[in-house]
Motif scaffolding. Structure first.
Motif, PDB file in Angstrom:
ATOM      1  N   ALA A 299       0.858  -1.292  -0.032  1.00 31.75           N
ATOM      2  CA  ALA A 299       0.047  -0.134   0.206  1.00 31.75           C
ATOM      3  C   ALA A 299       0.920   1.172   0.015  1.00 31.75           C
ATOM      4  O   ALA A 299       2.172   1.238   0.259  1.00 31.75           O
ATOM      5  N   SER A 300       0.287   2.377  -0.189  1.00 34.68           N
ATOM      6  CA  SER A 300       0.779   3.631  -0.314  1.00 34.68           C
ATOM      7  C   SER A 300       1.650   3.845   1.085  1.00 34.68           C
ATOM      8  O   SER A 300       1.155   3.748   2.223  1.00 34.68           O
ATOM      9  N   GLY A 301       2.917   4.346   1.082  1.00 28.75           N
ATOM     10  CA  GLY A 301       3.596   4.792   2.381  1.00 28.75           C
ATOM     11  C   GLY A 301       4.249   3.702   3.015  1.00 28.75           C
ATOM     12  O   GLY A 301       4.488   3.777   4.117  1.00 28.75           O
ATOM     13  N   THR A 302       4.236   2.409   2.533  1.00 26.58           N
ATOM     14  CA  THR A 302       4.476   1.280   3.387  1.00 26.58           C
ATOM     15  C   THR A 302       6.019   0.855   3.135  1.00 26.58           C
ATOM     16  O   THR A 302       6.533   0.060   3.949  1.00 26.58           O
ATOM     17  N   GLY A 303       6.572   1.680   2.245  1.00 28.11           N
ATOM     18  CA  GLY A 303       8.124   1.396   2.127  1.00 28.11           C
ATOM     19  C   GLY A 303       8.737   0.691   1.104  1.00 28.11           C
ATOM     20  O   GLY A 303       9.854   0.429   0.701  1.00 28.11           O
ATOM     21  N   LYS A 304       8.004   0.684  -0.035  1.00 28.25           N
ATOM     22  CA  LYS A 304       8.421   0.138  -1.395  1.00 28.25           C
ATOM     23  C   LYS A 304       9.669   0.921  -2.105  1.00 28.25           C
ATOM     24  O   LYS A 304      10.593   0.524  -2.348  1.00 28.25           O
ATOM     25  N   GLY A 305       9.403   2.377  -1.934  1.00 26.89           N
ATOM     26  CA  GLY A 305      10.023   3.230  -2.522  1.00 26.89           C
ATOM     27  C   GLY A 305      11.529   3.148  -1.934  1.00 26.89           C
ATOM     28  O   GLY A 305      12.590   3.262  -2.379  1.00 26.89           O
ATOM     29  N   LEU A 306      11.381   3.216  -0.403  1.00 26.33           N
ATOM     30  CA  LEU A 306      12.561   3.156   0.426  1.00 26.33           C
ATOM     31  C   LEU A 306      13.654   1.908   0.138  1.00 26.33           C
ATOM     32  O   LEU A 306      14.707   2.166   0.052  1.00 26.33           O
TER      33      LEU A 306
ATOM     34  N   LYS B  45       6.739   9.396  -9.670  1.00 26.67           N
ATOM     35  CA  LYS B  45       6.529  10.593  -8.658  1.00 26.67           C
ATOM     36  C   LYS B  45       7.927  11.167  -8.619  1.00 26.67           C
ATOM     37  O   LYS B  45       7.996  12.011  -7.399  1.00 26.67           O
TER      38      LYS B  45
ATOM     39  N   GLU C  87      10.963  10.711  -7.879  1.00 25.75           N
ATOM     40  CA  GLU C  87      12.025  10.504  -6.619  1.00 25.75           C
ATOM     41  C   GLU C  87      13.135   9.675  -6.782  1.00 25.75           C
ATOM     42  O   GLU C  87      13.585   9.276  -5.728  1.00 25.75           O
TER      43      GLU C  87
ATOM     44  N   GLN D 205       0.815  -0.699  -5.782  1.00 22.53           N
ATOM     45  CA  GLN D 205       0.225  -0.639  -4.753  1.00 22.53           C
ATOM     46  C   GLN D 205      -0.790  -1.915  -4.854  1.00 22.53           C
ATOM     47  O   GLN D 205      -1.661  -2.274  -3.896  1.00 22.53           O
TER      48      GLN D 205
ATOM     49  N   GLN E  21       3.757  -0.991   8.819  1.00 25.28           N
ATOM     50  CA  GLN E  21       4.704  -0.015   7.849  1.00 25.28           C
ATOM     51  C   GLN E  21       6.165  -0.287   8.088  1.00 25.28           C
ATOM     52  O   GLN E  21       6.553  -0.344   9.318  1.00 25.28           O
ATOM     53  N   PHE E  22       6.892  -0.270   7.068  1.00 29.49           N
ATOM     54  CA  PHE E  22       8.296  -0.688   6.688  1.00 29.49           C
ATOM     55  C   PHE E  22       8.641  -2.190   6.937  1.00 29.49           C
ATOM     56  O   PHE E  22       9.596  -2.431   6.772  1.00 29.49           O
TER      57      PHE E  22
ATOM     58  N   VAL F  22      14.776   3.350   7.676  1.00 25.85           N
ATOM     59  CA  VAL F  22      14.103   4.752   7.307  1.00 25.85           C
ATOM     60  C   VAL F  22      15.249   5.747   7.517  1.00 25.85           C
ATOM     61  O   VAL F  22      15.758   5.901   8.752  1.00 25.85           O
ATOM     62  N   PRO F  23      15.536   6.423   6.418  1.00 25.90           N
ATOM     63  CA  PRO F  23      16.687   7.362   6.694  1.00 25.90           C
ATOM     64  C   PRO F  23      16.391   8.277   8.130  1.00 25.90           C
ATOM     65  O   PRO F  23      15.229   8.852   8.241  1.00 25.90           O
TER      66      PRO F  23
HETATM   67  N1  ATP Z   1      14.211   9.969   2.707  1.00 20.29           N
HETATM   68  C1  ATP Z   1      13.247   9.841   3.634  1.00 20.29           C
HETATM   69  N2  ATP Z   1      13.646   9.974   4.651  1.00 20.29           N
HETATM   70  C2  ATP Z   1      12.525   9.953   5.854  1.00 20.29           C
HETATM   71  N3  ATP Z   1      11.415   9.376   5.491  1.00 20.29           N
HETATM   72  C3  ATP Z   1      11.104   8.968   4.251  1.00 20.29           C
HETATM   73  C4  ATP Z   1      12.215   9.141   3.331  1.00 20.29           C
HETATM   74  N4  ATP Z   1      11.473   8.611   2.103  1.00 20.29           N
HETATM   75  C5  ATP Z   1      10.282   8.214   2.451  1.00 20.29           C
HETATM   76  N5  ATP Z   1       9.861   8.454   3.697  1.00 20.29           N
HETATM   77  C6  ATP Z   1       8.693   8.441   4.254  1.00 20.29           C
HETATM   78  O1  ATP Z   1       8.703   6.657   4.593  1.00 20.29           O
HETATM   79  C7  ATP Z   1       7.407   6.085   4.101  1.00 20.29           C
HETATM   80  C8  ATP Z   1       7.375   5.336   2.943  1.00 20.29           C
HETATM   81  O2  ATP Z   1       7.833   5.862   1.863  1.00 20.29           O
HETATM   82  P1  ATP Z   1       7.954   5.087   0.327  1.00 20.29           P
HETATM   83  O3  ATP Z   1       8.403   6.139  -0.605  1.00 20.29           O
HETATM   84  O4  ATP Z   1       8.698   3.987   0.542  1.00 20.29           O
HETATM   85  O5  ATP Z   1       6.389   4.818   0.102  1.00 20.29           O
HETATM   86  P2  ATP Z   1       5.893   3.721  -1.032  1.00 20.29           P
HETATM   87  O6  ATP Z   1       5.738   2.530  -0.192  1.00 20.29           O
HETATM   88  O7  ATP Z   1       6.796   3.817  -2.096  1.00 20.29           O
HETATM   89  O8  ATP Z   1       4.616   4.426  -1.146  1.00 20.29           O
HETATM   90  P3  ATP Z   1       3.848   4.959  -2.558  1.00 20.29           P
HETATM   91  O9  ATP Z   1       2.972   3.654  -3.144  1.00 20.29           O
HETATM   92  O10 ATP Z   1       2.759   6.046  -2.360  1.00 20.29           O
HETATM   93  O11 ATP Z   1       4.697   5.347  -3.562  1.00 20.29           O
HETATM   94  C9  ATP Z   1       6.634   7.339   3.882  1.00 20.29           C
HETATM   95  O12 ATP Z   1       5.940   7.944   4.930  1.00 20.29           O
HETATM   96  C10 ATP Z   1       7.598   8.511   3.654  1.00 20.29           C
HETATM   97  O13 ATP Z   1       7.081   9.886   3.982  1.00 20.29           O
END
Ligand code: ATP
Ligand code: MG
Length: 239
Positions: free
Chosen positions: A15-22, A42, A44, A140, A186-187, A206-207
């Motif tokens: 789901a959105s914001g769960t840590g995929k991008g991280l 996005k 990023e 997502q 989350q994460f 998480v950074p």
């Molecule tokens: N560089 C960063 N430093 C601190 N927090 C971060 C950083 N990058 C992302 N986050 C936080 O970590 C959480 C997860 O971010 P992430 O980008 O991994 O979400 P996602 O799963 O890719 O979501 P989406 O599907 O919306 O892209 C978010 O709450 C975001 O605000």
């Protein structure tokens, strides 16, 4: 790319914001790919690749790079679903022709459907037929992504999912107990590595925040195990 050039197709679901991008960014930091293309929905991936304004610009950059290094990203700009899909289709054709790179594709449910994906994407995601592109595809919504992709993944990485049907879908897909997916916060993540058959779980870093985390892997297999022993992640017995 791995040194062995074996097919690597990774799905990142959550789901959105769960840590995929991280997680994806941590993989890129570990992999340090000399050749990288991002479908940067996005905007990023600025720390990993330079933006190229047009698909024609992408084509020219690839031609100039030849078989050399290049890290680029494309932000889709088309208005409407159809135009964005067309852009993705063109980018896939370029990546397929260029080869030998890591290709990050963000939010696949915007550009593929369960029954349709661009021909070049399908070729790249069919294990064994085209081994020169390491795919990392994020979504997502697992149910909306083309089935060929999920069916051919060498790694399926699952973050928390809010919707029950999505959790059911991925639990079946990675062959794990539904509760293991339901329990994800989350994460946190669970993943199936099809190269080894192993089911693993962990937590993305998480950074700026201290805490237990599974660090990035250098490949879909070996380094991940090394991370687990040093950071507290664990392999899960196959049910
Ligand atoms: N560089 C960063 N430093 C601190 N927090 C971060 C950083 N990058 C992302 N986050 C936080 O970590 C959480 C997860 O971010 P992430 O980008 O991994 O979400 P996602 O799963 O890719 O979501 P989406 O599907 O919306 O892209 C978010 O709450 C975001 O605000
Ligand atoms: Mg994201």
């Amino acid at each position: 790319m791995s040194a062995s050039n074996a097919a690597q197709i990774w799905a990142v679901i959550g789901a959105s914001g769960t840590g995929k991008g991280l997680w994806i960014k941590q993989q890129l930091a570990a992999l340090q790919p000399a050749r990288l293309v991002c479908w940067d929905f996005k905007n990023e991936y600025g720390d990993y690749a330079r933006p190229v304004e047009t698909l024609e610009g992408i084509r020219r950059a690839m031609l100039t790079a030849g078989s050399g290094p290049l890290r680029i990203r494309y932000l889709p700009r088309g208005a409407g679903e159809k135009n964005v899909r067309k852009e993705f289709e063109t980018l896939c054709e370029l990546v397929y022709a260029w080869g030998q790179c890591v290709f990050v594709a963000e939010e696949l449910s915007n550009v593929t459907t369960p029954g349709w994906a661009p021909a070049a994407w399908r070729k790249m995601t069919t294990s064994g037929r085209h081994e020169a592109v390491h795919i990392i595809g994020a979504t997502q919504n697992p149910a909306l992504v083309d089935k060929t992709f999920l069916g051919n993944c060498t790694l399926v990485h699952v973050c928390a999912l809010r919707e029950y049907p999505h959790r059911q879908y991925v639990a079946r897909s990675i062959d794990c107990p539904l509760q293991s997916v339901t329990d994800l916060q989350q994460f946190e993540w669970i993943e199936r590595d099809y190269a080894t058959g192993e089911l693993r779980n962990g937590r993305v870093q998480v950074p700026g925040k201290a805490g237990r985390a599974n660090g990035p892997r250098a490949s879909a297999t070996g380094a991940a195990r090394a991370c687990q022993s040093s950071t507290g992640g664990s392999a899960i017995a196959t049910p």
